[in-house]
Write a protein that holds these residues in place. Sequence first.
Motif, PDB file in Angstrom:
ATOM      1  N   THR A 141      -6.970   1.050 -40.960  1.00 10.95           N
ATOM      2  CA  THR A 141      -8.421   1.224 -40.951  1.00 10.95           C
ATOM      3  C   THR A 141      -8.815   2.601 -41.470  1.00 10.95           C
ATOM      4  O   THR A 141      -9.761   2.722 -42.253  1.00 10.95           O
ATOM      5  N   VAL A 142      -8.107   3.633 -41.042  1.00 12.66           N
ATOM      6  CA  VAL A 142      -8.407   4.989 -41.502  1.00 12.66           C
ATOM      7  C   VAL A 142      -8.183   5.103 -43.006  1.00 12.66           C
ATOM      8  O   VAL A 142      -8.995   5.689 -43.730  1.00 12.66           O
ATOM      9  N   GLY A 143      -7.107   4.518 -43.511  1.00  9.61           N
ATOM     10  CA  GLY A 143      -6.834   4.540 -44.948  1.00  9.61           C
ATOM     11  C   GLY A 143      -7.914   3.830 -45.747  1.00  9.61           C
ATOM     12  O   GLY A 143      -8.328   4.296 -46.815  1.00  9.61           O
ATOM     13  N   ALA A 144      -8.389   2.709 -45.236  1.00 12.48           N
ATOM     14  CA  ALA A 144      -9.466   1.991 -45.925  1.00 12.48           C
ATOM     15  C   ALA A 144     -10.750   2.820 -45.940  1.00 12.48           C
ATOM     16  O   ALA A 144     -11.454   2.882 -46.955  1.00 12.48           O
ATOM     17  N   ALA A 145     -11.061   3.482 -44.826  1.00 11.10           N
ATOM     18  CA  ALA A 145     -12.269   4.301 -44.761  1.00 11.10           C
ATOM     19  C   ALA A 145     -12.176   5.503 -45.693  1.00 11.10           C
ATOM     20  O   ALA A 145     -13.115   5.799 -46.439  1.00 11.10           O
ATOM     21  N   VAL A 146     -11.055   6.194 -45.681  1.00  9.02           N
ATOM     22  CA  VAL A 146     -10.888   7.366 -46.548  1.00  9.02           C
ATOM     23  C   VAL A 146     -10.911   6.951 -48.009  1.00  9.02           C
ATOM     24  O   VAL A 146     -11.544   7.595 -48.848  1.00  9.02           O
ATOM     25  N   GLY A 147     -10.251   5.864 -48.331  1.00  9.82           N
ATOM     26  CA  GLY A 147     -10.251   5.384 -49.709  1.00  9.82           C
ATOM     27  C   GLY A 147     -11.635   5.012 -50.197  1.00  9.82           C
ATOM     28  O   GLY A 147     -12.027   5.340 -51.321  1.00  9.82           O
ATOM     29  N   SER A 148     -12.407   4.352 -49.357  1.00  9.07           N
ATOM     30  CA  SER A 148     -13.752   3.961 -49.790  1.00  9.07           C
ATOM     31  C   SER A 148     -14.680   5.172 -49.873  1.00  9.07           C
ATOM     32  O   SER A 148     -15.538   5.229 -50.757  1.00  9.07           O
ATOM     33  N   LEU A 149     -14.508   6.143 -48.997  1.00  8.30           N
ATOM     34  CA  LEU A 149     -15.380   7.324 -49.036  1.00  8.30           C
ATOM     35  C   LEU A 149     -15.036   8.264 -50.189  1.00  8.30           C
ATOM     36  O   LEU A 149     -15.914   8.965 -50.696  1.00  8.30           O
TER      37      LEU A 149
END
Length: 133
Positions: free
Chosen positions: A110-118
């Motif tokens: 989840t953290v990786g998806a959030a950082v990648g999208s941001l």
Amino acid sequence: MKTSASLGSFAGANAEGTNSFGLASERNMESVIQLSQQANCLTYVAITTAMMGAMMFGIDQGNYGLVQGFSSFYDAWCKDRFQGFDCNPRSTDPPTGWTEFIAWGGSLITVGAAVGSLTLGPIISTSLGRRLC
């Protein structure tokens, strides 16, 4: 189709042709109609891409949850790190380090998806997104 009386009564217009907010109701209705008529192929591609991203994220989360029960997962990640633990998916009392590893693994997806999208979202939307003119 569009008469000032029908548009005015729909938007709550007064005798001067403006609604209670002081905006021209006929012009607002025309812009809404134009926006609804401008849905083109690119709109559907954008919606489909967003939906596919959400589905792939869910599939990734599900795959990680399923893999945790495989013996090969325990063999690759558990046996070398936790020698006192039998590294069996059916074990009832796993060590604290193993439990934390599993929890961090699920959280980092989840953290990786959030950082990648941001980080990539603004770059992609600036270069491929809608233009102002």
